[in-house]
Design a protein around this motif. Structure first.
Motif, PDB file in Angstrom:
ATOM      1  N   THR A   1       0.521  -1.518  -0.268  1.00 20.90           N
ATOM      2  CA  THR A   1       0.459   0.206   0.093  1.00 20.90           C
ATOM      3  C   THR A   1       0.662   1.249  -0.397  1.00 20.90           C
ATOM      4  O   THR A   1       0.671   2.339   0.044  1.00 20.90           O
TER       5      THR A   1
ATOM      6  N   TYR B   1       0.316   2.667  -3.312  1.00 22.69           N
ATOM      7  CA  TYR B   1      -1.406   3.167  -3.278  1.00 22.69           C
ATOM      8  C   TYR B   1      -2.339   4.188  -4.039  1.00 22.69           C
ATOM      9  O   TYR B   1      -2.117   4.956  -2.660  1.00 22.69           O
TER      10      TYR B   1
ATOM     11  N   THR C   1      -6.039   5.623  -3.829  1.00 24.78           N
ATOM     12  CA  THR C   1      -7.315   5.284  -4.541  1.00 24.78           C
ATOM     13  C   THR C   1      -7.593   5.972  -5.001  1.00 24.78           C
ATOM     14  O   THR C   1      -7.756   7.722  -5.673  1.00 24.78           O
TER      15      THR C   1
ATOM     16  N   GLU D   1      -8.934  -0.529   0.643  1.00 20.97           N
ATOM     17  CA  GLU D   1      -8.734  -2.283  -0.127  1.00 20.97           C
ATOM     18  C   GLU D   1     -10.164  -2.773  -0.362  1.00 20.97           C
ATOM     19  O   GLU D   1      -9.796  -3.451   1.048  1.00 20.97           O
ATOM     20  N   SER D   2     -10.844  -3.222  -1.071  1.00 25.61           N
ATOM     21  CA  SER D   2     -11.690  -3.217  -0.902  1.00 25.61           C
ATOM     22  C   SER D   2     -12.660  -3.241  -0.093  1.00 25.61           C
ATOM     23  O   SER D   2     -13.539  -2.149  -0.222  1.00 25.61           O
TER      24      SER D   2
END
Length: 143
Positions: A76, A79, A81, A134-135
């Motif tokens: 992450t 990572y 979004t 995450e999900s």
């Protein structure tokens, strides 16, 4: 009640539990029960039905678990979004306690969310910032 009906009930039970928990493992067990129901419809003995349920369901669980272990922890660090999830990044939440599996349950936007810790340090309780989503997990870093 026939054997196949019982297996279909077991499969429906696993599917309903999967819908409540979101665990793919339960869905794989439901597939094993459905395979056993098909064996029962084909006239196989109960021994064969149980073996098929164990091999298909248990084999699916084992296969999926090994795939997750091969993948390892999700990186992450870089990572990001996109979309509506970006609104949540940077918001603060309070962690009351961490579970032995490294996850916590936090209240955010009026509902309970599962959260994972980000960073090399041992997770601590207290205020955290949402780093990513995450999900269905919030990835948190300490403040």
């Amino acid at each position: 009640m026939s054997d196949s009906t019982l297996w279909w009930i077991v499969a429906a039970f696993f599917v309903s539990l999967e819908l409540l928990s979101g665990s793919l493992y339960l869905l794989l067990l439901a597939i094993g029960a459905a395979a056993a129901a098909l064996c029962a419809l084909a006239g196989q003995s109960q021994d064969v039905q149980f073996i098929v349920a164990a091999v298909v369901g248990g084999g699916g669980v084992l296969f999926w678990h090994r795939q997750l272990l091969k993948r390892g922890p999700i990186d992450t660090e870089g990572y990001t979004t996109t979309g509506l999830d970006q609104l949540d990044v940077g918001e603060e939440v309070s962690v009351a306690g961490w579970g032995p599996d490294g996850t916590a349950q936090v209240v955010y936007r009026g509902s309970a969310w599962m959260a994972r810790h980000h960073g090399p340090h041992v997770p601590k309780t207290g205020p955290h910032r949402i780093r990513a989503i995450e999900s269905c997990y919030l990835v948190l870093e300490p403040l």
